[in-house]
Scaffold this active site. Structure first.
Site, PDB file in Angstrom:
ATOM      1  N   GLU A 101       9.932 -33.923 -27.803  1.00 13.27           N
ATOM      2  CA  GLU A 101      10.588 -33.754 -29.010  1.00 13.27           C
ATOM      3  C   GLU A 101       9.441 -34.277 -30.059  1.00 13.27           C
ATOM      4  O   GLU A 101       8.927 -35.691 -29.387  1.00 13.27           O
ATOM      5  CB  GLU A 101      12.214 -34.268 -29.191  1.00 13.27           C
ATOM      6  CG  GLU A 101      12.076 -32.945 -30.244  1.00 13.27           C
ATOM      7  CD  GLU A 101      13.440 -32.605 -30.896  1.00 13.27           C
ATOM      8  OE1 GLU A 101      13.975 -32.237 -31.824  1.00 13.27           O
ATOM      9  OE2 GLU A 101      14.351 -33.804 -30.164  1.00 13.27           O
ATOM     10  N   ASP A 102       9.033 -33.776 -31.179  1.00 12.99           N
ATOM     11  CA  ASP A 102       8.709 -34.606 -32.011  1.00 12.99           C
ATOM     12  C   ASP A 102       9.156 -35.129 -33.059  1.00 12.99           C
ATOM     13  O   ASP A 102       8.771 -36.488 -32.802  1.00 12.99           O
ATOM     14  CB  ASP A 102       7.558 -33.596 -32.645  1.00 12.99           C
ATOM     15  CG  ASP A 102       8.160 -32.492 -33.585  1.00 12.99           C
ATOM     16  OD1 ASP A 102       9.891 -32.513 -32.964  1.00 12.99           O
ATOM     17  OD2 ASP A 102       8.115 -31.775 -34.338  1.00 12.99           O
ATOM     18  N   ASP A 105      16.082 -36.335 -36.005  1.00 14.85           N
ATOM     19  CA  ASP A 105      16.371 -36.168 -37.038  1.00 14.85           C
ATOM     20  C   ASP A 105      18.012 -36.209 -37.407  1.00 14.85           C
ATOM     21  O   ASP A 105      18.505 -37.506 -36.746  1.00 14.85           O
ATOM     22  CB  ASP A 105      16.013 -34.440 -37.735  1.00 14.85           C
ATOM     23  CG  ASP A 105      15.838 -35.236 -39.129  1.00 14.85           C
ATOM     24  OD1 ASP A 105      16.191 -35.986 -39.889  1.00 14.85           O
ATOM     25  OD2 ASP A 105      15.716 -34.272 -40.310  1.00 14.85           O
ATOM     26  N   PHE A 154      10.410 -36.938 -45.362  1.00 14.53           N
ATOM     27  CA  PHE A 154       9.379 -36.159 -44.915  1.00 14.53           C
ATOM     28  C   PHE A 154       8.076 -36.295 -44.670  1.00 14.53           C
ATOM     29  O   PHE A 154       6.814 -36.843 -45.316  1.00 14.53           O
ATOM     30  CB  PHE A 154       9.474 -34.471 -45.790  1.00 14.53           C
ATOM     31  CG  PHE A 154       9.346 -33.536 -45.363  1.00 14.53           C
ATOM     32  CD1 PHE A 154      10.207 -32.858 -44.617  1.00 14.53           C
ATOM     33  CD2 PHE A 154       7.800 -32.767 -45.314  1.00 14.53           C
ATOM     34  CE1 PHE A 154       9.935 -31.878 -43.812  1.00 14.53           C
ATOM     35  CE2 PHE A 154       7.765 -32.092 -44.677  1.00 14.53           C
ATOM     36  CZ  PHE A 154       8.367 -31.035 -44.031  1.00 14.53           C
ATOM     37  N   ARG A 167      -0.958 -29.716 -39.510  1.00 16.86           N
ATOM     38  CA  ARG A 167      -0.660 -30.388 -37.747  1.00 16.86           C
ATOM     39  C   ARG A 167      -1.545 -30.205 -37.232  1.00 16.86           C
ATOM     40  O   ARG A 167      -1.321 -31.272 -36.492  1.00 16.86           O
ATOM     41  CB  ARG A 167      -0.131 -28.881 -37.097  1.00 16.86           C
ATOM     42  CG  ARG A 167       1.212 -28.244 -37.501  1.00 16.86           C
ATOM     43  CD  ARG A 167       1.420 -26.590 -36.230  1.00 16.86           C
ATOM     44  NE  ARG A 167       2.965 -26.280 -36.737  1.00 16.86           N
ATOM     45  CZ  ARG A 167       4.211 -26.470 -36.642  1.00 16.86           C
ATOM     46  NH1 ARG A 167       4.458 -27.877 -35.922  1.00 16.86           N
ATOM     47  NH2 ARG A 167       5.010 -25.109 -36.694  1.00 16.86           N
TER      48      ARG A 167
HETATM   49  P1  5GP Z   1      17.251 -32.766 -36.009  1.00 16.79           P
HETATM   50  O1  5GP Z   1      17.604 -31.101 -35.318  1.00 16.79           O
HETATM   51  O2  5GP Z   1      17.085 -33.510 -35.160  1.00 16.79           O
HETATM   52  O3  5GP Z   1      17.913 -32.655 -37.598  1.00 16.79           O
HETATM   53  O4  5GP Z   1      16.137 -31.125 -36.650  1.00 16.79           O
HETATM   54  C1  5GP Z   1      14.122 -32.174 -35.436  1.00 16.79           C
HETATM   55  C2  5GP Z   1      13.328 -31.211 -35.901  1.00 16.79           C
HETATM   56  O5  5GP Z   1      13.593 -31.200 -37.299  1.00 16.79           O
HETATM   57  C3  5GP Z   1      11.850 -31.391 -35.774  1.00 16.79           C
HETATM   58  O6  5GP Z   1      11.675 -31.462 -34.412  1.00 16.79           O
HETATM   59  C4  5GP Z   1      11.515 -31.015 -36.541  1.00 16.79           C
HETATM   60  O7  5GP Z   1      10.543 -30.021 -36.311  1.00 16.79           O
HETATM   61  C5  5GP Z   1      11.939 -30.967 -37.612  1.00 16.79           C
HETATM   62  N1  5GP Z   1      11.981 -32.308 -38.034  1.00 16.79           N
HETATM   63  C6  5GP Z   1      12.451 -33.639 -38.460  1.00 16.79           C
HETATM   64  N2  5GP Z   1      11.876 -34.525 -39.737  1.00 16.79           N
HETATM   65  C7  5GP Z   1      11.000 -33.935 -39.649  1.00 16.79           C
HETATM   66  C8  5GP Z   1      10.020 -33.951 -40.704  1.00 16.79           C
HETATM   67  O8  5GP Z   1      10.266 -35.264 -41.828  1.00 16.79           O
HETATM   68  N3  5GP Z   1       9.239 -33.008 -41.341  1.00 16.79           N
HETATM   69  C9  5GP Z   1       8.823 -32.092 -40.551  1.00 16.79           C
HETATM   70  N4  5GP Z   1       8.029 -31.281 -40.332  1.00 16.79           N
HETATM   71  N5  5GP Z   1       9.723 -31.561 -39.357  1.00 16.79           N
HETATM   72  C10 5GP Z   1      11.016 -32.480 -38.995  1.00 16.79           C
END
Ligand code: 5GP
Length: 178
Positions: A101-102, A105, A154, A167
């Site tokens: 995963e990237d 959050d 962010f 990206r």
């Molecule tokens: P979660 O479900 O853990 O809240 O979110 C995970 C996804 O939210 C990540 O895979 C990513 O795609 C997106 N995300 C979370 N934080 C950021 C951020 O700071 N920038 C961007 N562009 N996407 C984020």
């Protein structure tokens, strides 16, 4: 190409990312050393550059597959409704799986995707996230390996977008709106 109407401040350099991925590759190789074949599953789209760099550090037999889940859309706010937009091509039952995963959050995406993959009975399921924002967590979930812990900002770059842009930046930066 239109100019950005926001600024990007570098948070993690391309060199620091490469060094960290090298170290993570060594750990993952040791952890999966006896695997017959590791299925590396990239969670699209933000992980596409990370997975490309990571698999090239693994001296293991690997197969690559992808899964896509809905997340942010075009805004900076998290959508809490996680849906699978694209499923895996291949079966994972009885296989060793590494989910890539990237960013973790709130943790909602990881929890949802892990639940789905677990229901398919892999022999082993581990996760790696390039970035982790622990202060934003809403559910108790954690990747097996994390590249960098970052503050509640962010971020963009190295595969991660802001409204489908940036990206292609080689580093990770924070977005500063005017
Ligand atoms: P979660 O479900 O853990 O809240 O979110 C995970 C996804 O939210 C990540 O895979 C990513 O795609 C997106 N995300 C979370 N934080 C950021 C951020 O700071 N920038 C961007 N562009 N996407 C984020």
């Amino acid at each position: 190409m239109a100019r950005r109407d926001y600024e990007i401040d570098e948070l993690i350099s391309a060199e620091a990312i490469a060094a960290r991925i090298g170290a993570l590759g060594t750990e993952i190789e040791a952890a999966f050393g006896d695997t017959e074949k590791l299925v590396v599953v990239g969670l699209l789209r933000g992980s596409f550059i990370f997975i490309a760099d990571l698999v090239r550090k693994l001296d293991l037999p690997v197969e690559v597959d992808f899964i896509e889940a809905s997340s942010y859309g075009n805004a900076m706010e998290s959508s809490h409704d996680v849906r699978i937009l694209k499923d895996l091509r291949g079966p994972i039952e009885g296989r060793d799986v590494l989910l890539v995963e990237d960013i973790v959050d709130t943790g909602l995406t990881l929890r949802h995707v892990l639940g789905l993959l677990r229901s398919r009975r892999p022999a082993r399921l581990e996760t790696i996230a390039l970035l982790d924002k622990p202060s934003r967590r809403q559910v108790d979930v954690r990747a097996t390996w994390t590249g960098f812990e970052i503050p509640d900002e962010f971020v963009v770059g190295y595969g991660i977008d802001y409204a489908q842009r940036d990206r292609n930046l080689p580093y990770i930066g924070t977005v500063r709106l005017p």
